[in-house]
Design a protein around this motif. Structure first.
Motif, PDB file in Angstrom:
ATOM      1  N   ALA A 324       0.811  -1.220   0.000  1.00  0.00           N
ATOM      2  CA  ALA A 324       0.000   0.000   0.000  1.00  0.00           C
ATOM      3  C   ALA A 324       0.845   1.271   0.000  1.00  0.00           C
ATOM      4  O   ALA A 324       1.913   1.319   0.621  1.00  0.00           O
ATOM      5  N   PRO A 325       0.368   2.309  -0.684  1.00  0.00           N
ATOM      6  CA  PRO A 325       1.007   3.625  -0.558  1.00  0.00           C
ATOM      7  C   PRO A 325       1.038   4.022   0.913  1.00  0.00           C
ATOM      8  O   PRO A 325       0.032   3.886   1.612  1.00  0.00           O
ATOM      9  N   CYS A 326       2.191   4.490   1.378  1.00  0.00           N
ATOM     10  CA  CYS A 326       2.318   4.748   2.815  1.00  0.00           C
ATOM     11  C   CYS A 326       3.327   5.861   3.076  1.00  0.00           C
ATOM     12  O   CYS A 326       3.882   6.446   2.141  1.00  0.00           O
ATOM     13  N   SER A 327       3.592   6.100   4.346  1.00  0.00           N
ATOM     14  CA  SER A 327       4.498   7.175   4.749  1.00  0.00           C
ATOM     15  C   SER A 327       5.963   6.869   4.466  1.00  0.00           C
ATOM     16  O   SER A 327       6.804   7.770   4.523  1.00  0.00           O
ATOM     17  N   ALA A 328       6.296   5.608   4.189  1.00  0.00           N
ATOM     18  CA  ALA A 328       7.679   5.175   3.927  1.00  0.00           C
ATOM     19  C   ALA A 328       8.596   5.412   5.123  1.00  0.00           C
ATOM     20  O   ALA A 328       9.817   5.511   4.969  1.00  0.00           O
ATOM     21  N   THR A 329       8.025   5.462   6.312  1.00  0.00           N
ATOM     22  CA  THR A 329       8.830   5.713   7.508  1.00  0.00           C
ATOM     23  C   THR A 329       9.712   4.540   7.895  1.00  0.00           C
ATOM     24  O   THR A 329      10.592   4.681   8.746  1.00  0.00           O
ATOM     25  N   CYS A 376       5.625  -0.200   4.013  1.00  0.00           N
ATOM     26  CA  CYS A 376       6.981   0.076   4.495  1.00  0.00           C
ATOM     27  C   CYS A 376       6.910   1.204   5.520  1.00  0.00           C
ATOM     28  O   CYS A 376       7.754   2.092   5.550  1.00  0.00           O
ATOM     29  N   SER A 377       5.900   1.138   6.366  1.00  0.00           N
ATOM     30  CA  SER A 377       5.690   2.109   7.435  1.00  0.00           C
ATOM     31  C   SER A 377       5.909   1.444   8.789  1.00  0.00           C
ATOM     32  O   SER A 377       5.715   0.234   8.944  1.00  0.00           O
ATOM     33  N   ILE A 378       6.278   2.264   9.781  1.00  0.00           N
ATOM     34  CA  ILE A 378       6.355   1.773  11.157  1.00  0.00           C
ATOM     35  C   ILE A 378       5.310   2.451  12.036  1.00  0.00           C
ATOM     36  O   ILE A 378       5.317   2.274  13.251  1.00  0.00           O
ATOM     37  N   LEU A 379       4.411   3.211  11.416  1.00  0.00           N
ATOM     38  CA  LEU A 379       3.364   3.904  12.176  1.00  0.00           C
ATOM     39  C   LEU A 379       2.169   2.978  12.346  1.00  0.00           C
ATOM     40  O   LEU A 379       1.614   2.468  11.366  1.00  0.00           O
ATOM     41  N   ARG A 380       1.737   2.780  13.567  1.00  0.00           N
ATOM     42  CA  ARG A 380       0.654   1.832  13.842  1.00  0.00           C
ATOM     43  C   ARG A 380      -0.648   2.223  13.146  1.00  0.00           C
ATOM     44  O   ARG A 380      -1.445   1.354  12.780  1.00  0.00           O
ATOM     45  N   CYS A 412      -2.600  -7.616  14.685  1.00  0.00           N
ATOM     46  CA  CYS A 412      -3.161  -8.170  13.445  1.00  0.00           C
ATOM     47  C   CYS A 412      -2.122  -8.788  12.523  1.00  0.00           C
ATOM     48  O   CYS A 412      -2.495  -9.467  11.559  1.00  0.00           O
ATOM     49  N   GLY A 413      -0.837  -8.531  12.767  1.00  0.00           N
ATOM     50  CA  GLY A 413       0.163  -9.006  11.825  1.00  0.00           C
ATOM     51  C   GLY A 413       1.544  -9.097  12.432  1.00  0.00           C
ATOM     52  O   GLY A 413       1.709  -9.596  13.550  1.00  0.00           O
ATOM     53  N   TRP A 414       2.542  -8.618  11.692  1.00  0.00           N
ATOM     54  CA  TRP A 414       3.941  -8.707  12.110  1.00  0.00           C
ATOM     55  C   TRP A 414       4.659  -7.443  11.685  1.00  0.00           C
ATOM     56  O   TRP A 414       4.493  -6.970  10.550  1.00  0.00           O
ATOM     57  N   GLN A 415       5.481  -6.894  12.576  1.00  0.00           N
ATOM     58  CA  GLN A 415       6.214  -5.665  12.291  1.00  0.00           C
ATOM     59  C   GLN A 415       7.715  -5.912  12.367  1.00  0.00           C
ATOM     60  O   GLN A 415       8.230  -6.382  13.380  1.00  0.00           O
ATOM     61  N   VAL A 416       8.404  -5.616  11.278  1.00  0.00           N
ATOM     62  CA  VAL A 416       9.859  -5.543  11.284  1.00  0.00           C
ATOM     63  C   VAL A 416      10.218  -4.065  11.403  1.00  0.00           C
ATOM     64  O   VAL A 416       9.746  -3.239  10.601  1.00  0.00           O
ATOM     65  N   LEU A 417      11.002  -3.728  12.397  1.00  0.00           N
ATOM     66  CA  LEU A 417      11.429  -2.351  12.603  1.00  0.00           C
ATOM     67  C   LEU A 417      12.763  -2.123  11.907  1.00  0.00           C
ATOM     68  O   LEU A 417      13.540  -3.063  11.703  1.00  0.00           O
ATOM     69  N   PRO A 418      13.065  -0.886  11.519  1.00  0.00           N
ATOM     70  CA  PRO A 418      14.336  -0.612  10.840  1.00  0.00           C
ATOM     71  C   PRO A 418      15.521  -1.131  11.653  1.00  0.00           C
ATOM     72  O   PRO A 418      15.634  -0.877  12.846  1.00  0.00           O
ATOM     73  N   GLY A 419      16.362  -1.896  10.984  1.00  0.00           N
ATOM     74  CA  GLY A 419      17.538  -2.449  11.646  1.00  0.00           C
ATOM     75  C   GLY A 419      17.341  -3.851  12.183  1.00  0.00           C
ATOM     76  O   GLY A 419      18.326  -4.546  12.458  1.00  0.00           O
ATOM     77  N   TYR A 427       5.725  -3.855   7.484  1.00  0.00           N
ATOM     78  CA  TYR A 427       4.585  -4.473   8.191  1.00  0.00           C
ATOM     79  C   TYR A 427       3.894  -5.445   7.258  1.00  0.00           C
ATOM     80  O   TYR A 427       3.750  -5.184   6.045  1.00  0.00           O
ATOM     81  N   TYR A 428       3.438  -6.572   7.823  1.00  0.00           N
ATOM     82  CA  TYR A 428       2.730  -7.594   7.049  1.00  0.00           C
ATOM     83  C   TYR A 428       1.494  -8.051   7.843  1.00  0.00           C
ATOM     84  O   TYR A 428       1.575  -8.308   9.047  1.00  0.00           O
ATOM     85  N   ALA A 429       0.379  -8.162   7.146  1.00  0.00           N
ATOM     86  CA  ALA A 429      -0.807  -8.789   7.719  1.00  0.00           C
ATOM     87  C   ALA A 429      -1.386  -9.730   6.657  1.00  0.00           C
ATOM     88  O   ALA A 429      -1.681  -9.301   5.536  1.00  0.00           O
TER      89      ALA A 429
END
Length: 434
Positions: A324-329, A376-380, A412-419, A427-429
């Protein structure tokens, strides 16, 4: 032909366009490179633009402390040149005498000779007061890590225990990761060919198609690139092909396809009928180029994934992927200009767009099929927030539990944080239709 220009003058002009006029780093760099025939100059320009964008928030604030009156508005290129000067001294650690002299000379090249004395004075003052100034800049997360204040605050809110590690990871140079095209070669074969060309590469420990190179390089010059043996793709972006459960004969939709990396990976994994949809017509050629180089075939459509009425043929899909289009954070370490261009006010509109695409694509999925929502966002708010809101009150959705070697589960899914695992943030759901 444009007249010759020094790297620093060209970098200042380009950085002003990036930081103060909203142009993308990639577009500005592509325009500037032809003016620098020497590869060493191009390498220095790349470093100055990347580090200038990465540390703009810090050094922009520093310059305000060094000047009696800001020049950002009236002399944006000279302001950017001062940032370039501080980048040379503090980040690239170039010899001070050479960095200062070359930066002052660049003022004259930029036809601002009356400001040469000011630039010299500012850089000399920084050298004299750098310990005090750095301590003041380190006192707040935004200037300590070069993030806009709103983003530093959002990360602290969403990830309070990981805030410092996330901010620090965004400022480390990422490794270069390749995805081997298993239709053309094995990972071991590619490693051997690269070694023959003097390039070190290692097998990724858990990504089946991944290779890791220690430093960035011009991949187009590596053996096997023209033959489609591999593509550049961060490890976090290689995960979706593992999660989708692909099998020969499936009908697969990549709903937000450009530049086509995840679509190509899916086609390398299984003989599927893949439809790649992209809303921006100008990005379609890049998808086609990647497919052609890798020897893959797909149906490529210009269309809105959030409204299938204009492009869908009525045949449902077994698997759907929404990048999805996202903040790319989550990819700021690779795209440092994101931190200059993204605004807090952008997030609600992105969330609305993500929700619209997710709802529209769900209707295209066969019962028993799976939809993978990726950002490719880390914002919940863009991740669990979107998925949880979509699932509320619906009985036809089952969230599949995920487990990766790095990252962490979310509601709801899984979050990989930068690093995490030296990957980008993603993020994946995975949602299954009853």
């Amino acid at each position: 032909m444009s007249p010759p220009i020094s790297v620093r003058a060209l970098a200042a002009d380009a950085l002003a366009d990036i930081a103060l006029s909203g142009h993308s780093l990639r577009d500005v760099a592509d325009k500037a490179f032809p003016r620098l025939p020497d590869s060493r100059d191009r390498a220095l320009l790349t470093a100055l633009l990347n580090e200038g964008a990465r540390w703009w928030t810090r050094f922009d604030a520093a310059i305000d402390k060094l000047l009696d009156k800001p020049i950002r508005r009236n002399e944006p290129v000279v302001h950017a040149l001062l940032v370039i000067g501080l980048v040379q001294l503090e980040v690239l650690e170039l010899p001070a005498y050479a960095a200062v002299a070359a930066t002052v000379e660049a003022v004259r090249e930029l036809r601002r000779p009356r400001l040469a004395g000011l630039v010299n004075a500012v850089l000399r003052r920084w050298q004299r007061e750098r310990e005090t100034l750095n301590a003041a800049l380190d006192a707040t997360p935004a200037t300590r890590h070069g993030h806009p204040a709103w983003l530093a605050a959002a990360i602290a809110r969403d990830w309070p225990e990981q805030t410092e590690s996330i901010l620090a990871a965004a400022n480390r140079e990422p490794p270069l990761m390749l995805r081997v095209n298993r239709n053309r070669a094995t990972r071991e074969e590619v490693v051997g060919r690269l070694a023959g060309a003097g390039q070190t590469a290692e097998l990724h420990p858990w990504l089946a198609d991944g290779l890791v190179l220690p430093h960035s390089t011009d991949v187009t010059r590596l053996p096997g690139f023209d033959q489609g043996d591999f593509a550049v793709q961060d490890g976090a972006a290689q995960v979706p092909a593992d999660l989708l459960g692909l099998a020969n004969g499936q009908r697969v939709l990549d709903a937000c396809a450009a530049p086509g990396g995840k679509a190509c990976h899916a086609l390398e994994r299984a003989n599927v009928h893949l439809v790649a949809v992209e809303s921006e017509a100008k990005r379609i050629p890049r998808i086609r180029q990647n497919l052609e180089r890798l020897g893959l075939r797909a149906t490529v459509i210009t269309g809105d994934a959030g409204d299938a009425s204009g492009w869908w043929d009525g045949k449902p899909f077994d698997r759907i992927m929404i990048d999805a289009p996202c903040s790319a954070t989550g990819v700021i370490r690779r795209r440092p200009d994101v931190r200059l261009h993204r605004r807090e006010a952008d997030i609600p509109a992105l969330v609305a767009q993500q929700a619209r695409i997710l709802a529209a694509c769900w209707d295209l999925l066969v019962p028993g099929g799976s939809l993978l929502y990726v950002t490719c966002s880390i914002l919940r708010s863009e991740n669990d927030g979107v998925v949880a809101a979509f699932m509320t009150g619906r009985s036809d959705i089952v969230a599949t539990p995920l487990a990766l070697p790095v990252g962490q589960p979310t509601a709801c899914g899984w979050q990989v944080l930068p690093g995490d695992g030296d990957l980008d943030g993603m993020y994946y759901a995975l949602l299954r239709k009853r």
